[in-house]
Design an enzyme around this catalytic site. Sequence first.
Site, PDB file in Angstrom:
ATOM      1  N   HIS A 267     -11.361  -4.559   7.988  1.00  0.00           N
ATOM      2  CA  HIS A 267     -12.130  -4.518   6.749  1.00  0.00           C
ATOM      3  C   HIS A 267     -13.396  -3.686   6.901  1.00  0.00           C
ATOM      4  O   HIS A 267     -14.127  -3.482   5.939  1.00  0.00           O
ATOM      5  CB  HIS A 267     -12.498  -5.936   6.311  1.00  0.00           C
ATOM      6  CG  HIS A 267     -11.321  -6.843   6.149  1.00  0.00           C
ATOM      7  ND1 HIS A 267     -10.597  -7.328   7.210  1.00  0.00           N
ATOM      8  CD2 HIS A 267     -10.720  -7.333   5.036  1.00  0.00           C
ATOM      9  CE1 HIS A 267      -9.615  -8.094   6.770  1.00  0.00           C
ATOM     10  NE2 HIS A 267      -9.672  -8.115   5.459  1.00  0.00           N
TER      11      HIS A 267
ATOM     12  N   GLU B 243       0.810  -1.219   0.000  1.00  0.00           N
ATOM     13  CA  GLU B 243       0.000   0.000   0.000  1.00  0.00           C
ATOM     14  C   GLU B 243       0.849   1.277   0.000  1.00  0.00           C
ATOM     15  O   GLU B 243       0.528   2.247  -0.683  1.00  0.00           O
ATOM     16  CB  GLU B 243      -0.949   0.020   1.200  1.00  0.00           C
ATOM     17  CG  GLU B 243      -2.158  -0.905   1.066  1.00  0.00           C
ATOM     18  CD  GLU B 243      -1.878  -2.321   1.535  1.00  0.00           C
ATOM     19  OE1 GLU B 243      -0.722  -2.614   1.899  1.00  0.00           O
ATOM     20  OE2 GLU B 243      -2.810  -3.144   1.538  1.00  0.00           O
TER      21      GLU B 243
END
Lengths: 326, 356
Positions: free
Chosen positions: A129, A60
């Site tokens: 999440h 990321e």
Amino acid sequence: MSVMNILEAIRDALGTEMAADDRVILLGQDIGKFGGIFRATDGLYAQFGGERVIDMPLAEGAIIGSALGLALSGLRPVAEIQFLGFARQAFHQIVSQVARMRHRSRGRFAASMVIRAPFGGGVRTPELHSDAVECQFAQAQGLKVIAPSNPYDAKGMLLAAIRDPDPVLFCEPLHGYRSIKGDVPSSAYTVDFSKANVVRQGNDITLIGWSSAVNVALRAAEALATEGIEATVVDIRSLLPLDVGGIVAAVESTGRCVIVHEAPLTAGFGAEIAATLAREAFYSLQAPIERVTGPDAPYPLAGAEQMYLPGVDRVVAAARRTAQGQ
Amino acid sequence: MAKRRADTRNGVGDRALHHELLRTMLLQRRFEERCAEAYAVGKIGGFCHLYIGQEATGTGAISVLRDDDYVIGTYRDHAQAIARGIAPRAIMAELFGRIDGCSGGKGGSMHLFSREHNFLGGHGIVGGNIPLATGVAFAIKYRGGDQVCLCFFGEAAVNIGSFHESLNMAGLWKLPVIYVIENNRYGMGTALERASAINDIAERARAYDMPRSVVDGQDVLAVRQAVGEAVQRARTECVPTLIEARTYRFMGHSMSDAAAGTYRSKAELDEQLKRDPIALLRSRMQDKGEITDAEVTALDAEVRAQCEDAWQFADQSPEPPLEALYEDVLVDTTSDPELAPVAAGVPPTVAPIAAA
């Protein structure tokens, strides 16, 4: 004009802008051949090729950092992070590099780029999440943090974000990706996300939210209407910058306010809104401002998530208290 | 400056090239000596990291670039900015936090920028610049250009995730980027061997299928040779390279710590001072009869005058107005007709979705 869900509206916006502007390229994990973890980019790899729809390694920080390098080179990258909770891996790049580039170079370099990520819970995904961490980026001066609540805004705000000269963190409602549907024009329109959107008018109380919380507020407003309480519902669209004038006007018209968000209460963005209203709309307020939020606890497993999330019942109860409060 | 760089590139002979390299390194040295002085008297605030002792690495590497190539560095960036041709006046003014600085007085010592020189910073966080360089190289390849991106960082950065994330991408996609490790042996005060599992850190390139080389970072001509080969490879074959330049900083990590006595000994420093990169080149030139003592003296006087001029210029440049704090945070898009909202009729009503 056709009926789309939010994912389809996002895909439509990406395809529209890629066709119109070859500086626009997409980066992310599994966005190409796989079509994206939620299929937001489905079909774009086939249409535009692997050179513009780039499957990135799982990294990321370097996805965002290299997107910044692309932006500094004059391209218009749109990076996808699979879940906003994963963007913490790129927190340094987003907050310290992407957001600051214009200021520290005094406008000599800037990052016109978009970072897309779904956030929030409600679809039985576990913590990380489901985390609603959008407010953790709202102190990154130089960044815009926006969150559409419906398909029309999703397309128009994303097109505006890609064209924006500054970096935009585009937070998408994971809960509502497919379930929230609406009319979306086929043209390349934009939505001015610097303006809060009053999505419902009522005289008794003002409910404020963004992204999927707007739908919760709208449903609460329907329930309240059956009790004779008419609510104004405001979709702020943008956390950073915040349309202070828009929310102040909406609260002054009713004198009562409930703020709804999924993130935990403490230091959530509702605190910023409440403090702003306490100062700017002080003489209009007839009752304390309430916040209906996630609890001060990490996101739970699926069995407890409906208790965790700010649901319609909690919003209705808070609104009732506020509407009756003196 | 830029023009002169182009001349040396086109092989005008060793003598002129050596003179140019010596002039650049001497200018860097004298400039940073003035930085230390300015810091001591409070003209420069915050932190100030000097490159003294490492001049050959940055100078040699940048000397092989074209004007349309890119350079991206770290917080130890003054000398690289000089090597890239940014005016000492603009650099000193930036260090002083003044309006005529190359970043408008808002970047400071660690954040020198110049679009004109494709100088993309100056980055304050170790390793933070490496993904940017990777993205710049990615953009070059995307556009089919033949420029390269030169990225500097210290040896401590090879332990950070962004280094590995970036080198993997560059190796995977064969990007035209040259990563130069300025191995000055210490990440602040922690020696390389106390922080890295391997001491030959250029070997890390193996993991990313990337050419690598180790070069004497005190020898400006050796650095030129190594970086030149890597640049050629990047430009013509689109292959990235990791170069480890073994160098040494003669000063502390920043202006706030001693050059020796805590994490390294005075004896070690004294030994390293014998390999001063400027003295090495000067001796070589003197041995070959390329420069006379009088010319050395004259050159020194010339760069000292340039540094004095930079100081005076910086000192007379005003500070940015306080309002500048709020400028360049975000563009005011409302005043740009290009960014006016594009309407699409009346927006649909946002209705509650019961099932959502």
